[in-house]
Design an enzyme around this catalytic site. Structure first.
Site, PDB file in Angstrom:
ATOM      1  CG  HIS A   1      33.934  31.456  30.704  1.00  0.00           C
ATOM      2  ND1 HIS A   1      34.114  30.500  31.677  1.00  0.00           N
ATOM      3  CD2 HIS A   1      34.811  31.157  29.724  1.00  0.00           C
ATOM      4  CE1 HIS A   1      35.051  29.673  31.305  1.00  0.00           C
ATOM      5  NE2 HIS A   1      35.493  30.037  30.120  1.00  0.00           N
TER       6      HIS A   1
ATOM      7  CG  HIS B   1      35.890  22.377  31.112  1.00  0.00           C
ATOM      8  ND1 HIS B   1      35.771  21.434  30.129  1.00  0.00           N
ATOM      9  CD2 HIS B   1      35.642  23.565  30.500  1.00  0.00           C
ATOM     10  CE1 HIS B   1      35.476  22.029  28.987  1.00  0.00           C
ATOM     11  NE2 HIS B   1      35.394  23.307  29.175  1.00  0.00           N
ATOM     12  CG  ASN B   2      34.082  24.184  37.975  1.00  0.00           C
ATOM     13  OD1 ASN B   2      35.056  23.444  37.902  1.00  0.00           O
ATOM     14  ND2 ASN B   2      34.131  25.350  38.581  1.00  0.00           N
TER      15      ASN B   2
ATOM     16  CD  GLN C   1      32.757  22.569  24.461  1.00  0.00           C
ATOM     17  OE1 GLN C   1      33.895  22.447  24.863  1.00  0.00           O
ATOM     18  NE2 GLN C   1      31.999  23.578  24.791  1.00  0.00           N
TER      19      GLN C   1
ATOM     20  CD  GLU D   1      32.293  27.898  24.285  1.00  0.00           C
ATOM     21  OE1 GLU D   1      32.317  26.943  25.065  1.00  0.00           O
ATOM     22  OE2 GLU D   1      32.062  29.064  24.638  1.00  0.00           O
TER      23      GLU D   1
ATOM     24  CG  ASN E   1      39.509  29.911  34.997  1.00  0.00           C
ATOM     25  OD1 ASN E   1      38.713  29.217  35.604  1.00  0.00           O
ATOM     26  ND2 ASN E   1      39.225  30.440  33.834  1.00  0.00           N
TER      27      ASN E   1
HETATM   28  N1  LIG Z   1      42.254  34.745  39.163  1.00  0.00           N
HETATM   29  C1  LIG Z   1      43.126  35.241  38.296  1.00  0.00           C
HETATM   30  N2  LIG Z   1      44.310  35.633  38.708  1.00  0.00           N
HETATM   31  C2  LIG Z   1      45.197  36.097  37.846  1.00  0.00           C
HETATM   32  N3  LIG Z   1      45.003  36.189  36.563  1.00  0.00           N
HETATM   33  C3  LIG Z   1      43.841  35.797  36.092  1.00  0.00           C
HETATM   34  C4  LIG Z   1      42.858  35.288  36.935  1.00  0.00           C
HETATM   35  N4  LIG Z   1      41.810  34.945  36.222  1.00  0.00           N
HETATM   36  C5  LIG Z   1      42.147  35.210  34.962  1.00  0.00           C
HETATM   37  N5  LIG Z   1      43.378  35.730  34.883  1.00  0.00           N
HETATM   38  C6  LIG Z   1      44.088  36.067  33.691  1.00  0.00           C
HETATM   39  O1  LIG Z   1      43.220  36.664  32.788  1.00  0.00           O
HETATM   40  C7  LIG Z   1      43.504  36.244  31.466  1.00  0.00           C
HETATM   41  C8  LIG Z   1      42.296  35.692  30.805  1.00  0.00           C
HETATM   42  O2  LIG Z   1      42.046  34.429  31.343  1.00  0.00           O
HETATM   43  P1  LIG Z   1      41.110  33.391  30.659  1.00  0.00           P
HETATM   44  O3  LIG Z   1      39.946  34.111  30.117  1.00  0.00           O
HETATM   45  O4  LIG Z   1      40.908  32.303  31.634  1.00  0.00           O
HETATM   46  O5  LIG Z   1      41.938  32.828  29.450  1.00  0.00           O
HETATM   47  P2  LIG Z   1      41.282  32.063  28.234  1.00  0.00           P
HETATM   48  O6  LIG Z   1      41.297  33.076  27.160  1.00  0.00           O
HETATM   49  O7  LIG Z   1      42.167  30.909  28.016  1.00  0.00           O
HETATM   50  O8  LIG Z   1      39.898  31.696  28.673  1.00  0.00           O
HETATM   51  C9  LIG Z   1      44.601  35.217  31.558  1.00  0.00           C
HETATM   52  O9  LIG Z   1      45.824  35.795  31.255  1.00  0.00           O
HETATM   53  C10 LIG Z   1      44.577  34.822  33.000  1.00  0.00           C
HETATM   54  O10 LIG Z   1      45.849  34.406  33.402  1.00  0.00           O
END
Ligand SMILES: Nc1ncnc2c1ncn2[C@@H]1O[C@H](COP(=O)(O)OP(=O)(O)O)[C@@H](O)[C@H]1O
Lengths: 223, 574, 79, 79
Positions: free
Chosen positions: B40, B86-87, B232, B304, B527
């Site tokens: 994650h 948020h599956n 949560q 969290e 994501n």
């Molecule tokens: N499938 C994807 N395509 C493009 N960018 C991604 C993808 N998955 C994640 N990112 C980028 O990676 C970074 C980390 O994402 P994420 O971990 O979801 O953020 P957070 O810290 O809110 O959990 C973010 O900038 C996100 O935009």
């Protein structure tokens, strides 16, 4: 003439009311923070929609404790105008400025859409630009808009013509199809539908303007 | 089982930790690696493929790598957006899972300094008919989204809802948020300025989200086992206060960096801001506001709990923060300071509890895998399928009515009418059309928004299906009168450790990349959610495309309804 | 000291939520569920004080905030 | 017969509602309100039946519908 829009920590239609008055009606308007104690300079007070203090326990319950509500009570006692929209209506009932209470919609769901309203009384500070029997299309968005009151209260509301707006198609279960009522003196209106959401032509509906136009006409007339 | 295994780390990964530290990690440190190197947070199975995405373009002000992506829409205005899944939380507790999903994505947007102006969501469930469980999940998820979004005063203007057997045990709840910001107000999540204080605002820290696969500790007693909870609970009121306080703070010059506390809580927030800034940070966990008094440092660091933010504040400006945050009824607390020695240090008062190279926890230290992939068997079978044998329906009228009645096709009005889609009085095209349109106050412009993915097509052919998702999103925007500008992608797949699933993921990324390049809609955020499967089956590959487009003149929007009798109906395309 | 406050709708006020739950229970096959009414249980933890003082404080809180006496009634126990 | 069911959040689950109400009471000037937790009180009217049967029925209703056992716990009294 000046309007004031009250801002509680989780108000969220404050901005919509503000822009409706300022940009659409062209009148002066300020935001009023919930801790403000002095509101003498305003002619019309708008208590906007939203979730005031999170609306936990009951909608509008905590807002009645705020400093500004003391000032609003004094303002209302002087016969000046107060309009409570959606959460504002809930707050006015909780604060005792309007009778009755608003409970969960009968289908137990939040309802967002556009309601058709009947104008039941056009002889008020809020409806003088409308004609009786006229239909208004005004957006609604609430989870607890089901108006309830004891029989005596309802009877009194009817006798005094305090029921100002009713639903054509009553979705939330309100007694007597009530969408909006005024207090006995006629200077405090509470309504669940959102007239401020129906002022800007880009949104495709300007029926809400007539409510504000009525208030402005009333204030200009100095009645 | 070894502690590291309980924390979800592999033997090689543990060895890597030892190597990076130059010693054995202690329990707190190992827990921090465990959460940061989880799929994650580290994207360890997907990162290698991101290089295929087009991420730049003349509109792009911020590509992937921050809390949200940002594009320029002219007039000094910009639009921030991101999608998040948020599956699993929604499968356990649909109301709270969906609500906190919405809460999380909203924080990502205002952490950039943007005012959230619209929400969308993309939902997948098992077959609706005759399943009490599915109905329960659907009702709960919709109520959760409605409960949170409505209270925040952010209109939920669009989304999609599909039912298919493959989601039976593993529903998908993806939420997307869009915000508006002036160019010079953009903020980033970095800890700049050695000696600058690190402050904490928002809800106090409880044991929420301390649980699941990535948590284990021999020291914790059975009693604390009972107290900890993976569920949560969302508090939209707190979030509204945080939103307003944060935006007001970002209007001053007191804030150097800002980051929300999401997955992996404080651990992730301090680590990410440190590595994007001077490189190091020193935090004292005795200063963290707690909901319960007897919390273990591990629990504090990986909790969290929702509705919390981390601020990097210009030295001497702490009072400004206290004043503004206090006005919104919140408390702020200095919990540490920025350093430049590249170390992440966690103290409890004077005692140092953890001390490690900050970068080693983050993506530069985290492992990166490129797994084997293999075309799923069913693809070959379906390619050979003979379609000529399918009989024509006998009664076309009846078939038509049946189609209209099918949950996947029937109107979703009963869902979106539970969402306040009009608050902020800017929703020019409401849900129910191809795309929603929001006007940008103070300009003549509008933005159009949509989410799309037909996962049945992605199942049959992930590459083509993904291209089709991008194309469909673009068509929806064009039909509303907008020019497509950028996407955020929510990639929902099964286990990347299974070759057939990783094939689907890889093909999808390649398909999305190709289509986005062709349509000039760069990927600005996204994501990845893997392991969406049960012992029975994996979900269909579901790469959700959230697309934004720009209308130079919002008055020139278009809706799909027939306008007048006598209008000519034409068909474009092949 | 612990106080439990029970807030319920007045009998004259209809309770759609209760009715919905009654319907759901009946549909699930539970027979003889004649009525369901939903109220609130509010658990307060108060700093220790003489019972009379506690009573006074709790009643005031109920009247002012915890219950809306237009539609609700309340009872409480001090434990 | 009358049954009262009390549904409350498990101790590990945070209660934003309760916390907000505690804050409101404190701000209003009620001192020493150390915690507030908000739960549900469900009043059932059941057709008369032996106590053991009632118990069984009520417990099943709680597990299946009245409480969300992922985050809530329940107790009940048969009056
Ligand atoms: N499938 C994807 N395509 C493009 N960018 C991604 C993808 N998955 C994640 N990112 C980028 O990676 C970074 C980390 O994402 P994420 O971990 O979801 O953020 P957070 O810290 O809110 O959990 C973010 O900038 C996100 O935009």
């Amino acid at each position: 003439m000046k309007f004031g829009v009250i801002v509680f920590p989780a108000s969220n239609c404050d901005l919509d009311s503000y822009y409706a008055i300022k940009d659409m009606m062209g009148e002066k308007v300020d935001y009023i923070w919930h801790e403000e104690e002095k509101i003498e300079e305003y002619d019309g007070i708008i208590i906007p929609g939203g979730f005031s203090y999170g609306d936990y326990l009951r909608c509008g319950a905590v807002a009645q404790f705020s400093k500004v509500m003391e000032a609003v009570k004094a303002h209302a006692e002087k016969g000046k105008l107060v309009i409570g929209i959606c959460n504002g209506f809930q707050i006015l009932t909780e604060a005792g400025l309007l009778p009755g209470a608003l409970v969960r919609n009968k289908n137990l769901k939040f309802i967002c859409g556009t309601a058709q309203l009947n104008v039941e009384n056009n002889d008020t500070a809020f409806t003088n630009k409308l004609t009786e029997g006229e239909t208004l299309r005004i957006p609604v968005a609430h989870g607890e808009g089901n108006y309830v009151a004891q029989d005596e209260v309802l009877q009194k509301l009817k006798n005094n013509r305090q029921i100002v707006l009713t639903y054509r198609d009553n979705k939330n279960g309100s007694m007597e199809d009530i969408a909006g009522i005024v207090n006995e003196q006629g200077n405090v209106l509470g309504m669940m539908p959102h007239p401020e959401r129906a002022c800007d032509p880009i949104l495709g509906n300007t029926d809400g303007r007539k409510i504000f136009e009525s208030m402005i006409a009333y204030l200009k007339g100095g009645r | 089982m070894n502690l590291y295994e309980e924390l979800g780390l592999k033997k090689e990964e543990y060895e890597r930790v030892v190597e990076l530290l130059g010693r054995e990690p202690n329990e707190l440190e190992l827990n921090m690696y465990g959460v940061m190197w989880s799929e994650h947070c580290s994207y360890k199975h997907s990162r290698a493929l991101f290089k295929h995405f087009p991420t730049t373009g003349k509109r792009v002000l911020q590509g992937p790598g921050e809390n949200a992506g940002i594009i320029d829409i002219g007039d000094n205005m910009a639009v921030a957006m991101k999608i998040e899944s948020h599956n699993h939380p929604s499968a356990v507790e649909p109301y709270q899972g969906a609500a906190t999903g919405v809460g999380g994505i909203i924080r990502d947007i205002f952490a950039m300094g943007a005012r959230p102006v619209a929400l969308l969501n993309s939902l997948r469930f098992g077959e609706l008919e005759n399943s009490e469980r599915v109905q329960y999940l659907l009702d709960g998820v919709v109520e959760g989204i409605s409960g949170y979004g409505n209270c925040m005063g952010i209109p939920t203007v669009g989304g999609e809802t599909f039912f298919n057997k493959s989601y039976e045990g593993n529903p998908l709840v993806n939420a997307m948020c869009v915000g508006v910001i002036e160019h010079d107000k953009i903020h980033r999540a970095s800890a700049k300025g050695v000696g600058n204080p690190v402050m904490y605002i928002g809800a106090s820290t409880g044991r929420d989200g301390v649980g699941g696969a990535s948590f284990a500790s021999v020291e914790l007693t059975e009693e604390s086992e009972e107290k900890r909870s993976a569920v949560q609970v969302g508090d939209p009121f707190m979030e509204k206060l945080l939103l307003e306080a944060s935006l007001e703070l970002l209007d001053t010059d007191a804030i150097v960096g800002i980051q929300d506390l999401g997955a992996a809580g404080l651990t992730s927030a301090v680590c990410e801001t440190a590595t994007r800034g001077e490189g190091g940070m020193d935090v004292d966990i005795s200063r963290i506001p707690r909901r319960e008094s007897d919390m273990h440092p591990i629990e504090v660091m990986i909790s969290e709990s929702q509705e919390r933010m981390l601020l990097i504040v210009r030295k001497g400006q702490e009072e400004t923060v206290n004043r503004i945050v206090g006005k919104w009824g919140l408390h702020s607390k200095v919990i540490g300071k920025v350093t430049d020695d590249g170390r992440l240090r966690v103290r409890d008062g004077e005692e140092v509890l953890a001390d490690m190279p900050a970068e080693s926890l983050d993506s530069s230290g985290a492992p990166k895998y490129y797994k084997d992939y293999q075309e799923p068997k069913h693809m070959k079978e379906s390619r050979c399928e003979d379609l000529t044998g399918i009989p024509q329906p006998k009664d076309l009228n009846q078939t038509f009515m049946e189609l209209l009645r099918a949950p996947n096709i029937a109107s979703k009005e009963w869902i979106y009418n539970q969402y306040d889609h009009m608050v902020r009085t800017s929703t020019v095209i409401k849900p129910g059309s191809d795309a929603a349109v929001i006007r940008i106050r103070g300009t003549e412009k509008g933005i159009a928004l949509t989410t799309d993915c037909n996962s049945r097509l992605c199942y049959l052919n992930p590459r083509e299906g993904s291209k089709i998702a991008v194309a469909e999103a673009a068509r929806n925007l064009v039909a509303a009168g907008a020019k497509p500008a950028a996407i955020t992608d929510g990639l929902n797949f099964g286990s990347p450790e299974k070759p057939e699933r990783f094939y689907e993921f890889r093909e999808s990324v390649l398909g999305l990349s190709e289509a986005c390049r062709e349509l000039d809609t760069p990927v600005i955020s996204g994501n990845v959610s893997f392991y969406n499967e049960t012992d029975k089956a994996a979900i269909y590959p579901t790469p959700i495309v959230g697309m934004v487009g720009v209308l130079e003149d919002v008055r020139k929007h278009m809706t799909l309804d027939f306008k007048e009798e006598g209008n000519v109906i034409m068909l474009l395309g092949e | 000291m612990k106080v439990k406050v029970y807030v319920t709708l007045k009998d004259s006020i209809s309770d759609p939520q209760g009715t919905a739950i009654q319907g759901a229970l009946t549909k699930k096959g539970y027979e003889g569920v004649e009525s369901v009414r939903i109220g609130k249980l509010i658990e307060l933890e108060l700093s220790d004080r003489p019972e009379a003082e506690a009573k006074e404080a709790v009643e005031e809180m109920c009247e002012k905030l915890l219950a809306n006496t237009v539609i609700e009634k309340y009872t409480y126990e001090i434990l």
